[in-house]
Design a protein around this motif. Structure first.
Motif, PDB file in Angstrom:
ATOM      1  N   ASN A   1      -6.147   2.329  23.943  1.00 16.45           N
ATOM      2  CA  ASN A   1      -6.201   2.003  22.524  1.00 16.45           C
ATOM      3  C   ASN A   1      -6.791   3.193  21.769  1.00 16.45           C
ATOM      4  O   ASN A   1      -7.977   3.494  21.898  1.00 16.45           O
TER       5      ASN A   1
ATOM      6  N   ASN B   1      -7.500   3.615  18.649  1.00 19.47           N
ATOM      7  CA  ASN B   1      -8.551   3.267  17.689  1.00 19.47           C
ATOM      8  C   ASN B   1      -9.909   3.150  18.386  1.00 19.47           C
ATOM      9  O   ASN B   1     -10.930   3.592  17.862  1.00 19.47           O
ATOM     10  N   GLU B   2      -9.911   2.523  19.574  1.00 19.87           N
ATOM     11  CA  GLU B   2     -11.162   2.414  20.335  1.00 19.87           C
ATOM     12  C   GLU B   2     -11.652   3.793  20.754  1.00 19.87           C
ATOM     13  O   GLU B   2     -12.856   4.072  20.735  1.00 19.87           O
ATOM     14  N   TRP B   3     -10.724   4.652  21.144  1.00 18.55           N
ATOM     15  CA  TRP B   3     -11.074   6.014  21.554  1.00 18.55           C
ATOM     16  C   TRP B   3     -11.692   6.794  20.396  1.00 18.55           C
ATOM     17  O   TRP B   3     -12.721   7.446  20.548  1.00 18.55           O
TER      18      TRP B   3
ATOM     19  N   SER C   1     -13.015   5.670  17.562  1.00 17.15           N
ATOM     20  CA  SER C   1     -14.218   5.091  16.948  1.00 17.15           C
ATOM     21  C   SER C   1     -15.459   5.249  17.818  1.00 17.15           C
ATOM     22  O   SER C   1     -16.585   5.182  17.309  1.00 17.15           O
ATOM     23  N   ALA C   2     -15.283   5.462  19.113  1.00 17.18           N
ATOM     24  CA  ALA C   2     -16.436   5.643  20.007  1.00 17.18           C
ATOM     25  C   ALA C   2     -17.003   7.052  19.843  1.00 17.18           C
ATOM     26  O   ALA C   2     -16.300   8.040  20.036  1.00 17.18           O
TER      27      ALA C   2
ATOM     28  N   LEU D   1     -18.315   4.356  25.614  1.00 16.43           N
ATOM     29  CA  LEU D   1     -17.057   4.197  26.341  1.00 16.43           C
ATOM     30  C   LEU D   1     -17.096   5.080  27.582  1.00 16.43           C
ATOM     31  O   LEU D   1     -17.364   6.280  27.491  1.00 16.43           O
TER      32      LEU D   1
ATOM     33  N   LEU E   1     -17.213  -0.502  26.455  1.00 15.70           N
ATOM     34  CA  LEU E   1     -15.876  -0.375  27.027  1.00 15.70           C
ATOM     35  C   LEU E   1     -15.946   0.474  28.286  1.00 15.70           C
ATOM     36  O   LEU E   1     -16.646   1.488  28.321  1.00 15.70           O
TER      37      LEU E   1
END
Length: 549
Positions: A205, A207-209, A211-212, A275, A299
């Motif tokens: 994802n 977005n997860e990458w 935003s972390a 993450l 994550l």
């Protein structure tokens, strides 16, 4: 006749932790239709399913029919359907339906209540061996523990996730979850079911990458052939990358090769990731594993070619079935590199402190000087236990391939692996760094008619299994010296000379440099045996472990 099972008026669930975990994860994975056949041992399962507002339950008395009824539901709804039965012959009655589901590729979740394993074969009623009862006709079979400890709870969670993920992995098919239910089991007084950690299989994802802010990449063991494209892609990402020599990535400022010492000497709060991305195979450092387990990042992505559910850090959230190279090429580079700089600063400080230590005549000084002198385009085979750990304390030049039997991590086979590798690559110098117990255990590897002449063995003989001396809380007495550390007075000299292998020994610090230069210039199979003292080795080990920033 089929009929809808009426719900109990009060929402009361089984107090059994493994049943609660199963129900929570089934809901999250979308398995909410359950076909239930009667019985006493599966009563807490039936009660919990029936009382849960998210589940639809169907009562079918005959298990033979229940299995095919579940297939019909699955074919109509195009989703996994569960069928729940009691212990004993009830499970055998599902065999026909399970085989049909397997060959028709229908996702059926078989849930069987079972008696505790201690009662199997003890003339206890409705008790047969239920594990692996369907053999190759299910895509996955697990038997859940009765969770008591935190490790039990994690184990149960992982097994359930693994099973549910296989219902539709590549192709659909039946999966079997067996649950030994101990007495008393009629207690259904729990008023709620806590949400369980769900492991998903998906693509990254972005977005997860993005935003972390604190992404930590951990690279385990890789073969040298795997890294040609992967290495530049990892560097491009701009994240700190924990990697050991067995990753074969070599050196770069973004690569943190001394994480074990960093985590032993630094306030880890500033290093805690949001993450974690785990690539490759085994990592050696227990301290790195404990760090991730303890900090429990939001994550944790496991990148694996085959999509297998490995949960090394006990916190994986997503399984991504792809090669490490493909993953790295998909991700965008991080602009904020403050987290990377924090790791780099800690790493540089550790290297400075290491330079202040007088290693004397110990394995540490031998490994350091050896690594400084190994020519490029060589191969290094590391033995397990102490050697692979001591090797990680020092930098190794680029262009050197590193091998180690980390699949099982045993002491056997290091020499044999090195001989096989050296035979296949006769023009590559192959250096073997090995301790005495590993050497003597596998010494027959050298008993060959055509021993490769490019073999260079560095044997560190301190008369015992040194790793056992430095384990925390290991008692030190005559019994542990003899039976655990396997203290001895053996030497390799006689065996090596009888095989016409070049031999030299070293007994003090001044002979280290001379011996390494000797082994470098040889043109035939050679062994240098360094006789160090375990007390001195332990003293220097303690100095290294006591480094503080």
């Amino acid at each position: 006749m089929y009929f809808r099972l009426k719900r109990f008026q009060t929402y009361m669930f089984s107090v059994k932790k493994n049943i609660q975990q199963l129900v929570s994860l089934m809901e999250q994975h979308g398995v909410t239709d359950v076909v239930i056949s009667p019985g006493s041992r599966n009563m807490p399962l039936a009660q919990t399913f029936a009382a849960h507002p998210k589940f639809t339950c169907h009562a079918v008395t005959d298990e033979r029919s229940a299995g095919f009824f579940a297939i019909g539901l699955a074919l109509n709804k195009n989703q996994p359907i569960a069928v729940c039965v009691t212990s004993g012959s009830a499970l055998l009655n599902l065999a026909s339906a399970v085989s049909e589901a397997y060959y028709q590729q229908v996702p059926i979740l078989v849930i069987s209540a079972d008696r505790p394993a201690a009662w199997i074969g003890q003339l206890d009623g409705q008790t047969i061996p239920q594990t692996n009862i369907f053999g190759t006709l299910v895509r996955k079979e697990v038997s859940l523990p009765d969770p008591i400890t935190e490790t039990d709870i994690w184990h149960c969670n992982r097994l359930i996730n693994e099973a549910l993920l296989e219902l539709n992995h590549h192709v659909c098919g039946p999966v079997h979850i067996n649950i030994p239910v101990s007495e008393p089991f009629f207690d259904c007084s729990a008023t709620k079911i806590e949400p369980e950690r769900m492991i998903k299989r998906k693509l990254p994802n972005m977005n997860e990458w993005l935003s972390a802010k604190k992404i930590l990449i951990i690279v385990g063991q890789l073969q040298k052939a795997e890294i040609e494209y992967l290495k530049p892609q990892l560097i491009r990402l701009g994240c700190p990358i924990i990697c050991e020599h067995i990753s074969n990535l070599g050196n770069h400022p973004n690569f943190i090769s001394n994480a074990d010492l960093i985590l032993n000497s630094t306030d880890i709060e500033q290093l805690t990731p949001e993450l974690v991305v785990y690539l490759g195979g085994h990592i050696v450092s227990k301290r790195v594993k404990r760090f991730i387990k303890a900090t429990k990042p939001q994550l944790c992505w496991r990148i694996t070619n085959d999509g297998s559910c490995t949960d090394t850090f006990q916190c994986v959230t997503h399984i991504m079935e792809m090669s490490p190279s493909n993953f790295a090429s998909l991700m965008l580079a991080k602009r904020d590199r403050n987290y990377l700089k924090t790791w780099q600063k800690a790493s540089a400080t550790i290297e400075t402190e290491m330079q202040k230590i007088d290693f004397g005549f110990t394995p540490f000084s031998i490994v350091r000087q050896l690594f400084e002198n190994i020519p490029s385009q060589s191969a290094v085979v590391l033995a397990n236990s102490s050697m692979v750990r001591y090797a990680q304390l020092f930098r190794l030049n680029d262009g050197i391939e590193v091998l180690c039997n980390r699949g099982v991590n045993g002491i056997d086979g290091t020499l044999s692996t090195a001989v096989g590798y050296a035979t296949a690559k006769p023009n590559t110098p192959v250096f073997v760094l090995i301790g005495d117990l590993s050497f003597f255990y596998d010494m027959n590897a050298l008993w060959q008619t055509n021993l490769p002449q490019n073999l260079r063995i560095i044997l560190i003989n301190n008369g015992c299994g040194e790793i056992f001396r430095v384990l925390p809380n290991m008692p030190k007495n005559a019994n542990t010296e003899r039976f655990v550390m396997a203290s001895h007075n053996a030497t390799a000299k006689g065996w090596i000379k009888s095989l016409n292998i070049e031999y030299q020994s070293a007994n003090n610090e001044s002979e280290i440099d001379k011996s390494i230069k000797f082994i470098k210039r040889q043109t035939k199979a050679t062994l240098v045996e360094f006789f160090t003292h375990p007390t001195n080795d332990e003293s220097v080990f303690n100095k290294i472990q006591n480094i503080k920033q």
